[in-house]
Motif scaffolding. Sequence first.
Motif, PDB file in Angstrom:
ATOM      1  N   ARG A  70       0.961  -1.284   0.104  1.00 55.36           N
ATOM      2  CA  ARG A  70       0.162   0.152   0.123  1.00 55.36           C
ATOM      3  C   ARG A  70       1.040   1.297   0.147  1.00 55.36           C
ATOM      4  O   ARG A  70       1.683   1.445   0.948  1.00 55.36           O
ATOM      5  CB  ARG A  70      -0.909  -0.144   1.067  1.00 55.36           C
ATOM      6  CG  ARG A  70      -1.927   1.064   1.176  1.00 55.36           C
ATOM      7  CD  ARG A  70      -3.061   0.917   2.319  1.00 55.36           C
ATOM      8  NE  ARG A  70      -3.638   2.191   2.719  1.00 55.36           N
ATOM      9  CZ  ARG A  70      -3.507   2.517   3.954  1.00 55.36           C
ATOM     10  NH1 ARG A  70      -3.094   1.864   5.055  1.00 55.36           N
ATOM     11  NH2 ARG A  70      -4.090   3.656   4.056  1.00 55.36           N
ATOM     12  N   CYS A  72       1.329   5.708  -1.136  1.00 53.77           N
ATOM     13  CA  CYS A  72       0.941   6.651  -1.358  1.00 53.77           C
ATOM     14  C   CYS A  72       0.804   7.058  -2.831  1.00 53.77           C
ATOM     15  O   CYS A  72       1.761   7.019  -3.560  1.00 53.77           O
ATOM     16  CB  CYS A  72       1.607   7.906  -0.824  1.00 53.77           C
ATOM     17  SG  CYS A  72       1.331   9.524  -1.105  1.00 53.77           S
ATOM     18  N   PRO A  73      -0.296   7.248  -3.516  1.00 53.17           N
ATOM     19  CA  PRO A  73      -0.503   7.478  -4.962  1.00 53.17           C
ATOM     20  C   PRO A  73       0.387   8.853  -5.455  1.00 53.17           C
ATOM     21  O   PRO A  73       0.719   8.923  -6.640  1.00 53.17           O
ATOM     22  CB  PRO A  73      -2.002   7.810  -5.150  1.00 53.17           C
ATOM     23  CG  PRO A  73      -2.380   8.439  -3.864  1.00 53.17           C
ATOM     24  CD  PRO A  73      -1.572   7.975  -2.666  1.00 53.17           C
ATOM     25  N   SER A  74       1.007   9.963  -4.469  1.00 58.11           N
ATOM     26  CA  SER A  74       1.598  11.049  -4.819  1.00 58.11           C
ATOM     27  C   SER A  74       2.958  10.731  -5.040  1.00 58.11           C
ATOM     28  O   SER A  74       3.584  11.057  -6.297  1.00 58.11           O
ATOM     29  CB  SER A  74       1.255  11.997  -4.190  1.00 58.11           C
ATOM     30  OG  SER A  74      -0.011  12.520  -4.284  1.00 58.11           O
ATOM     31  N   GLY A  76       4.726   7.748  -3.762  1.00 54.71           N
ATOM     32  CA  GLY A  76       4.825   6.044  -3.874  1.00 54.71           C
ATOM     33  C   GLY A  76       5.686   5.549  -2.697  1.00 54.71           C
ATOM     34  O   GLY A  76       5.921   4.214  -2.686  1.00 54.71           O
TER      35      GLY A  76
END
Length: 176
Positions: A70, A72-74, A76
């Motif tokens: 899992r 962070c989409p911003s 990584g």
Amino acid sequence: MICDLCRTREAVIFLEQMGKNIKRKINLCAECAAARGIAAPVPAPNQQNVAALFQEIAERNMALESESKRVCPSCGKSILDIKSQGIAGCPECYEVFKAEIREAMNAHGITGTYTGTMPLRVKEFRNALTDRADLQAKLDEAVRTENYEKAAVYRDYLRALEKSSVADGSDASSSD
């Protein structure tokens, strides 16, 4: 060598499980071993406890693997990276991993909210989320100080921000 379960005390019991193609080792402190009945004098129940211990370690490792997947989409970064380094990758990490970061902070006796300054590397970082948070803070402060004229202006700005979509690239200040 430290205990594989509590990761704080020195290990005094070393267990090894061998299978056809697998070899696993567990290092335990006296407290963790006693809590799982491994130090008991009767051999038969101990073997069941050792098997349960290996299962517990395997489950814990699987949980760690799922945490590392899992990200962070911003930026990584995973929550494991943040916990091990003590540094978030970007402002979005705080929102994505809010519960985990709060839990880690509480484990270290850190409570409350951050009231310091904005880091220099993100001081000029702005987007709809940061604008909204900034306006909400100003609105709360204006209401707290009973400056209702300013509060109405901030409320209107917040409404304008909510009407514009972040995905379409529009800016709330350029609408109308």
